[in-house]
Write a protein that holds these residues in place. Sequence first.
Motif, PDB file in Angstrom:
ATOM      1  N   SER A   2       0.842  -1.196   0.000  1.00  0.00           N
ATOM      2  CA  SER A   2       0.000   0.000   0.000  1.00  0.00           C
ATOM      3  C   SER A   2       0.876   1.245   0.000  1.00  0.00           C
ATOM      4  N   VAL A  30      -4.620   2.218  -0.877  1.00  0.00           N
ATOM      5  CA  VAL A  30      -4.411   2.258  -2.326  1.00  0.00           C
ATOM      6  C   VAL A  30      -3.056   1.622  -2.602  1.00  0.00           C
ATOM      7  N   GLU A  34      -2.048   1.965  -8.754  1.00  0.00           N
ATOM      8  CA  GLU A  34      -3.499   1.817  -8.887  1.00  0.00           C
ATOM      9  C   GLU A  34      -4.137   3.165  -9.243  1.00  0.00           C
ATOM     10  N   VAL A  36      -7.577   4.887  -8.649  1.00  0.00           N
ATOM     11  CA  VAL A  36      -8.795   4.732  -7.852  1.00  0.00           C
ATOM     12  C   VAL A  36      -9.675   5.965  -8.012  1.00  0.00           C
ATOM     13  N   GLN A 206     -15.832   5.030 -14.134  1.00  0.00           N
ATOM     14  CA  GLN A 206     -15.682   3.695 -14.753  1.00  0.00           C
ATOM     15  C   GLN A 206     -14.295   3.480 -15.345  1.00  0.00           C
ATOM     16  N   ASP A 209      -9.375   1.803 -12.086  1.00  0.00           N
ATOM     17  CA  ASP A 209      -9.217   0.367 -11.781  1.00  0.00           C
ATOM     18  C   ASP A 209     -10.211  -0.058 -10.706  1.00  0.00           C
ATOM     19  N   ARG A 210     -10.535   0.892  -9.827  1.00  0.00           N
ATOM     20  CA  ARG A 210     -11.390   0.565  -8.690  1.00  0.00           C
ATOM     21  C   ARG A 210     -12.175   1.800  -8.303  1.00  0.00           C
ATOM     22  N   ILE A 211     -13.417   1.578  -7.869  1.00  0.00           N
ATOM     23  CA  ILE A 211     -14.270   2.694  -7.456  1.00  0.00           C
ATOM     24  C   ILE A 211     -14.583   2.563  -5.969  1.00  0.00           C
ATOM     25  N   VAL A 212     -14.371   3.652  -5.241  1.00  0.00           N
ATOM     26  CA  VAL A 212     -14.719   3.715  -3.823  1.00  0.00           C
ATOM     27  C   VAL A 212     -15.832   4.746  -3.692  1.00  0.00           C
ATOM     28  N   GLU A 221     -19.995   0.165   0.672  1.00  0.00           N
ATOM     29  CA  GLU A 221     -19.611  -0.900  -0.279  1.00  0.00           C
ATOM     30  C   GLU A 221     -20.648  -0.969  -1.397  1.00  0.00           C
TER      31      GLU A 221
END
Length: 221
Positions: A2, A30, A34, A36, A206, A209-212, A221
């Motif tokens: 991380s 993270v 990455e 994010v 979108q 790589d990742r959506i928070v 979540e």
Amino acid sequence: MSILQTINLKKYYGTEPNITRAVDDVNFSVEEGEFVAVVGTSGSGKSTLLHMIGGLDKPTSGTVIVRGDDLANKNDEELTIFRRRNIGFVFQNYNLVPILNVYENIVLPVELDGNKVDENFLIEIVGMLGLEDKLKSMPNNLSGGQQQRVAIARALISKPAIILADEPTGNLDSKTSADVLGLLKNSSTKFNQTIVMITHNNDIAQLADRIVRIEDGKIVE
């Protein structure tokens, strides 16, 4: 590994019973390289979170760790130096220095730190962002999309641990937005650059790589 971690991060304003929990016990991490996206509506706490991650704002309680460094242990001067060396910012309104040309704006963070500009890296970034023929231009002679590309180049030049992008396409039309986001994504891939981007727009998110998601100061979540 991380590169960024927040532990029980809180930012409260006011006093009971009128307390605003802008960021309310947020834990997230993270990984290096990455991309994010932090998504939330206006007032959800996403900008406050970004400002604490970037050392622009101090938490009420909790911890922000960047590259193994606990930001809470730093005084204001140390934070300023830490930000300059480890965090690249891309804001909605570009934040370019109007009296400096494009080249001078891009290399500013490196020169403020008293370091020598890596010219080969600069040429690579400028080429990727399509700014080769704009280096002598002044910011007010550029379009919004070009100014944002200059801001991205400035954020990349010091090879920071993390780039924090706060609604980076907020002032741009949809085609320019797509171009700018494509460039951010490419730089993440090409330079293994970690990017945390804030947006209220799900379509834009979108691309990450990742959506928070954040609502009422909490990660959902």
